[in-house]
Design a protein around this motif. Structure first.
Motif, mmCIF file in Angstrom:
data_model
loop_
_atom_site.group_PDB
_atom_site.id
_atom_site.type_symbol
_atom_site.label_atom_id
_atom_site.label_comp_id
_atom_site.label_asym_id
_atom_site.label_seq_id
_atom_site.Cartn_x
_atom_site.Cartn_y
_atom_site.Cartn_z
ATOM 1 N N ILE A 149 0.441 -0.885 -0.085
ATOM 2 C CA ILE A 149 -0.409 -0.001 0.802
ATOM 3 C C ILE A 149 0.974 1.052 0.128
ATOM 4 O O ILE A 149 0.555 1.975 -0.538
ATOM 5 C CB ILE A 149 -1.258 0.406 1.220
ATOM 6 N N PRO A 150 1.816 1.386 0.480
ATOM 7 C CA PRO A 150 2.655 2.612 0.406
ATOM 8 C C PRO A 150 3.361 2.572 -1.177
ATOM 9 O O PRO A 150 3.419 3.772 -1.479
ATOM 10 C CB PRO A 150 3.751 2.476 1.316
ATOM 11 N N GLY A 151 4.096 1.904 -1.360
ATOM 12 C CA GLY A 151 4.098 1.616 -2.929
ATOM 13 C C GLY A 151 2.974 2.359 -3.912
ATOM 14 O O GLY A 151 3.331 3.276 -4.731
ATOM 15 N N VAL A 152 1.772 2.087 -4.142
ATOM 16 C CA VAL A 152 0.818 2.352 -4.167
ATOM 17 C C VAL A 152 0.714 4.055 -4.168
ATOM 18 O O VAL A 152 0.280 4.873 -4.908
ATOM 19 C CB VAL A 152 -0.619 1.642 -4.462
ATOM 20 N N VAL A 153 0.488 4.792 -2.695
ATOM 21 C CA VAL A 153 0.213 6.055 -2.489
ATOM 22 C C VAL A 153 1.082 6.279 -2.794
ATOM 23 O O VAL A 153 0.658 7.827 -3.225
ATOM 24 C CB VAL A 153 0.433 5.606 -0.699
ATOM 25 N N LEU A 154 2.516 6.306 -2.837
ATOM 26 C CA LEU A 154 3.795 6.584 -3.681
ATOM 27 C C LEU A 154 3.658 7.012 -4.934
ATOM 28 O O LEU A 154 3.342 8.317 -5.459
ATOM 29 C CB LEU A 154 4.760 6.289 -3.796
ATOM 30 N N VAL A 155 2.412 6.252 -5.694
ATOM 31 C CA VAL A 155 2.778 6.515 -7.082
ATOM 32 C C VAL A 155 1.870 7.403 -6.902
ATOM 33 O O VAL A 155 1.861 8.652 -8.154
ATOM 34 C CB VAL A 155 2.653 5.457 -7.768
ATOM 35 N N HIS A 156 0.284 6.977 -6.655
ATOM 36 C CA HIS A 156 -0.768 7.672 -6.777
ATOM 37 C C HIS A 156 -0.239 9.470 -5.750
ATOM 38 O O HIS A 156 -1.075 10.175 -6.415
ATOM 39 C CB HIS A 156 -2.220 7.378 -5.505
ATOM 40 N N VAL A 157 0.331 9.896 -5.388
ATOM 41 C CA VAL A 157 0.962 11.044 -5.110
ATOM 42 C C VAL A 157 1.328 11.405 -5.885
ATOM 43 O O VAL A 157 0.930 13.359 -6.005
ATOM 44 C CB VAL A 157 1.467 10.896 -3.359
ATOM 45 N N THR A 158 2.456 11.409 -7.003
ATOM 46 C CA THR A 158 3.231 11.842 -7.928
ATOM 47 C C THR A 158 2.466 12.097 -9.210
ATOM 48 O O THR A 158 2.103 13.353 -9.525
ATOM 49 C CB THR A 158 3.996 11.045 -8.691
ATOM 50 N N HIS A 159 1.055 12.013 -9.486
ATOM 51 C CA HIS A 159 0.085 12.138 -9.973
ATOM 52 C C HIS A 159 -1.431 13.137 -9.259
ATOM 53 O O HIS A 159 -1.410 14.060 -10.188
ATOM 54 C CB HIS A 159 -0.963 10.981 -10.308
ATOM 55 N N GLY A 160 -1.258 12.685 -8.275
ATOM 56 C CA GLY A 160 -2.227 14.533 -7.503
ATOM 57 C C GLY A 160 -1.697 14.804 -6.972
ATOM 58 O O GLY A 160 -2.172 16.302 -7.061
ATOM 59 N N LEU A 161 -0.420 15.328 -7.065
ATOM 60 C CA LEU A 161 0.755 16.496 -6.134
ATOM 61 C C LEU A 161 0.085 17.761 -7.872
ATOM 62 O O LEU A 161 0.145 18.815 -6.862
ATOM 63 C CB LEU A 161 1.721 15.860 -6.261
ATOM 64 N N VAL A 162 -0.281 17.670 -8.381
ATOM 65 C CA VAL A 162 -0.429 18.307 -9.537
ATOM 66 C C VAL A 162 -1.328 19.168 -8.872
ATOM 67 O O VAL A 162 -1.712 20.325 -8.980
ATOM 68 C CB VAL A 162 0.197 18.427 -11.462
ATOM 69 N N TYR A 163 -2.959 18.510 -9.310
ATOM 70 C CA TYR A 163 -3.641 18.446 -8.278
ATOM 71 C C TYR A 163 -3.615 20.034 -7.198
ATOM 72 O O TYR A 163 -4.590 21.126 -6.801
ATOM 73 C CB TYR A 163 -5.198 18.459 -8.197
ATOM 74 N N ALA A 164 -3.220 18.845 -6.382
ATOM 75 C CA ALA A 164 -3.194 19.691 -4.622
ATOM 76 C C ALA A 164 -2.143 20.957 -5.299
ATOM 77 O O ALA A 164 -2.280 22.293 -4.397
ATOM 78 C CB ALA A 164 -2.276 18.588 -4.156
ATOM 79 N N VAL A 165 -0.881 21.233 -5.507
ATOM 80 C CA VAL A 165 -0.343 21.934 -5.712
ATOM 81 C C VAL A 165 -0.883 23.396 -6.457
ATOM 82 O O VAL A 165 -1.154 24.386 -5.849
ATOM 83 C CB VAL A 165 0.912 22.002 -6.401
ATOM 84 N N TRP A 166 -1.610 23.198 -7.629
ATOM 85 C CA TRP A 166 -1.712 23.797 -7.981
ATOM 86 C C TRP A 166 -3.135 25.319 -7.129
ATOM 87 O O TRP A 166 -2.608 26.058 -7.124
ATOM 88 C CB TRP A 166 -2.414 23.627 -9.175
#
Length: 283
Positions: A149-166
């Motif tokens: 699950i931590p590995g999957v979370v890290l992958v999802h964070v890389t995609h979701g970070l653009v929405y979060a930061v912008w």
């Protein structure tokens, strides 16, 4: 809208006139409604179809037996749903933990290459997911993160970070800096002013950011497949497996489970993400 009126003939007798432009307009609106709601109606029909095959336009038998199979003790739906919710929740927590300080810094500080930093968060979206996740899976396998699950979370964070930061940057940019300065002028420290003034005002935008990240994680398939499968079952993986196996009832039920939170959360986003925040995105 149709326009009706009364016109006079040369003889002086009134004649009722009718604007027929509503006919093509109605046809266009009906076509748009069919394109949008037609697939959804087909999806709902498949969730209750017991028997449905060509050339029949509608199911021959209706029932909920496939719902029982999906949520049976031996089924993977509940485990997949639980894993999807856990991964999406952790992804939101990690993404916001990174996005709040980053968004505040990008909105308030005069950083060099600010535009380049914002564009850098788009890099994970700029390359084909398949080639990226194949190499990520190989790296995670060496680190012991593959199938976790931590590995999957890290992958999802890389995609979701653009929405979060912008969106976080836009939310903080929409808040007048003088409000913080006023709090500082009456004795509040920098952290206190941020926690008591800026963060509550930015909360609607941050909530919208969290919802976008949650939905992105909930629907992510490629990263979940290459990094999580087969040890971490997710709803998109169950949907793919059922659809590839021709089990359209199970696939439709799974798709409906993914669709319901998406529609509900997007209504929340529409309520909280105001135009003044949207106007600041990317600025």
């Amino acid at each position: 809208m149709a326009r009706a009126g009364i016109a006079a003939t040369p003889a002086g007798r009134p004649v009722l006139s009718l604007d027929l432009w509503w006919i093509p307009r109605g046809m266009v609106l009906g076509l748009i409604a069919f394109v949008i709601f037609g697939p959804l109606a087909n999806l709902v029909l498949w969730t209750v179809a017991e028997r449905w095959y060509f050339p029949h336009a509608l199911p021959l038998d209706y029932g909920f037996s496939y719902w029982g199979r999906v949520f049976a003790a031996r089924g993977n739906a509940m485990d997949s749903l639980a894993n999807s919710l856990i991964v999406a929740g952790l992804t939101v927590v990690v993404a916001l933990a990174l996005a709040i300080p980053a968004g505040y810094a990008l909105a308030r500080l005069r950083l060099p290459f600010r535009a380049a930093i914002l564009i850098a968060f788009l890099i994970p979206q700029a390359f084909p997911n398949l080639t990226v996740y194949v190499n990520v899976a190989r790296l995670f396998y060496q680190l012991g993160l593959n199938g976790t699950i931590p590995g999957v979370v890290l992958v999802h964070v890389t995609h979701g970070l653009v929405y979060a930061v912008w969106i976080a940057t836009a939310a903080f940019s929409a808040i007048d800096a003088e409000l913080e300065e006023a709090a500082r002028s009456i004795g509040a420290g920098a952290l206190r002013a941020f926690l008591d003034v800026t963060l509550p005002l930015a909360a609607p935008g941050l909530l919208a950011s969290a919802i976008f990240v949650f939905l992105e994680s909930l629907d992510e398939f490629t990263g979940s497949y290459f990094v999580g499968a087969p040890d971490v079952n997710m709803l998109p993986l169950l949907l793919y497996t059922a659809g590839a196996g021709g089990n359209y009832q199970v696939a439709s039920i799974t798709a409906l489970l993914l669709l319901i939170p998406s529609i509900g959360f997007m209504l929340v986003v529409e309520r909280f993400l105001k135009s003044d925040v949207l106007s600041k995105v990317g600025r």
